[in-house]
Design an enzyme around this catalytic site. Sequence first.
Site, PDB file in Angstrom:
ATOM      1  N   TYR A 153     -13.871  -2.117  -1.924  1.00 30.05           N
ATOM      2  CA  TYR A 153     -13.028  -2.344  -0.754  1.00 30.05           C
ATOM      3  C   TYR A 153     -12.293  -3.679  -0.826  1.00 30.05           C
ATOM      4  O   TYR A 153     -11.074  -3.740  -0.682  1.00 30.05           O
ATOM      5  CB  TYR A 153     -13.861  -2.264   0.531  1.00 30.05           C
ATOM      6  CG  TYR A 153     -13.022  -2.384   1.782  1.00 30.05           C
ATOM      7  CD1 TYR A 153     -12.377  -1.281   2.308  1.00 30.05           C
ATOM      8  CD2 TYR A 153     -12.857  -3.608   2.417  1.00 30.05           C
ATOM      9  CE1 TYR A 153     -11.593  -1.391   3.443  1.00 30.05           C
ATOM     10  CE2 TYR A 153     -12.074  -3.730   3.547  1.00 30.05           C
ATOM     11  CZ  TYR A 153     -11.442  -2.612   4.056  1.00 30.05           C
ATOM     12  OH  TYR A 153     -10.659  -2.725   5.168  1.00 30.05           O
ATOM     13  N   GLY A 154     -13.017  -4.757  -1.012  1.00 31.39           N
ATOM     14  CA  GLY A 154     -12.399  -6.080  -1.039  1.00 31.39           C
ATOM     15  C   GLY A 154     -11.395  -6.231  -2.170  1.00 31.39           C
ATOM     16  O   GLY A 154     -10.301  -6.769  -1.971  1.00 31.39           O
ATOM     17  N   LYS A 173      -8.169  -4.393  -1.417  1.00 34.35           N
ATOM     18  CA  LYS A 173      -7.305  -5.114  -0.480  1.00 34.35           C
ATOM     19  C   LYS A 173      -6.574  -6.253  -1.190  1.00 34.35           C
ATOM     20  O   LYS A 173      -5.395  -6.490  -0.955  1.00 34.35           O
ATOM     21  CB  LYS A 173      -8.105  -5.658   0.709  1.00 34.35           C
ATOM     22  CG  LYS A 173      -8.750  -4.584   1.537  1.00 34.35           C
ATOM     23  CD  LYS A 173      -7.742  -3.547   1.997  1.00 34.35           C
ATOM     24  CE  LYS A 173      -8.427  -2.320   2.500  1.00 34.35           C
ATOM     25  NZ  LYS A 173      -7.807  -1.074   2.086  1.00 34.35           N
ATOM     26  N   THR A 181     -11.843   5.718  14.225  1.00 32.63           N
ATOM     27  CA  THR A 181     -11.254   6.903  13.619  1.00 32.63           C
ATOM     28  C   THR A 181     -12.344   7.675  12.876  1.00 32.63           C
ATOM     29  O   THR A 181     -13.483   7.213  12.768  1.00 32.63           O
ATOM     30  CB  THR A 181     -10.160   6.529  12.606  1.00 32.63           C
ATOM     31  OG1 THR A 181     -10.763   5.769  11.541  1.00 32.63           O
ATOM     32  CG2 THR A 181      -9.047   5.709  13.243  1.00 32.63           C
TER      33      THR A 181
END
Length: 102
Positions: free
Chosen positions: A26-27, A30, A61
């Site tokens: 994830y990091g 990004k 969501t």
Amino acid sequence: KKLVDEFECDVNNGIHQQRGWGNSNYGLSKLAVIAATKVWAREEGQNGIKVNCCCPGYCKTDMTSQRGSRAPNDGAKNAVLPAIMENCPQGEFFSNYAVSEW
């Protein structure tokens, strides 16, 4: 691109944690989006095209199993903001309704 390729190779070889990478992509993903935004902004700016990226925040969501603290329509404001700004900046990362200082 080299950094992302190195991460992918280390993950595929099962050595990413011992090489100091986190256990999530994830990091790094990004970081790659922000870096690509800077490159595209520089390239497309010559054509009068503005390029920015944004983070909607932790939105409620399906992706977050409805655990997000922000309503999706509020998160979408981060994407709309640069499109409606006067004198929109170029090559920036928008988060929490402003240019992020990362």
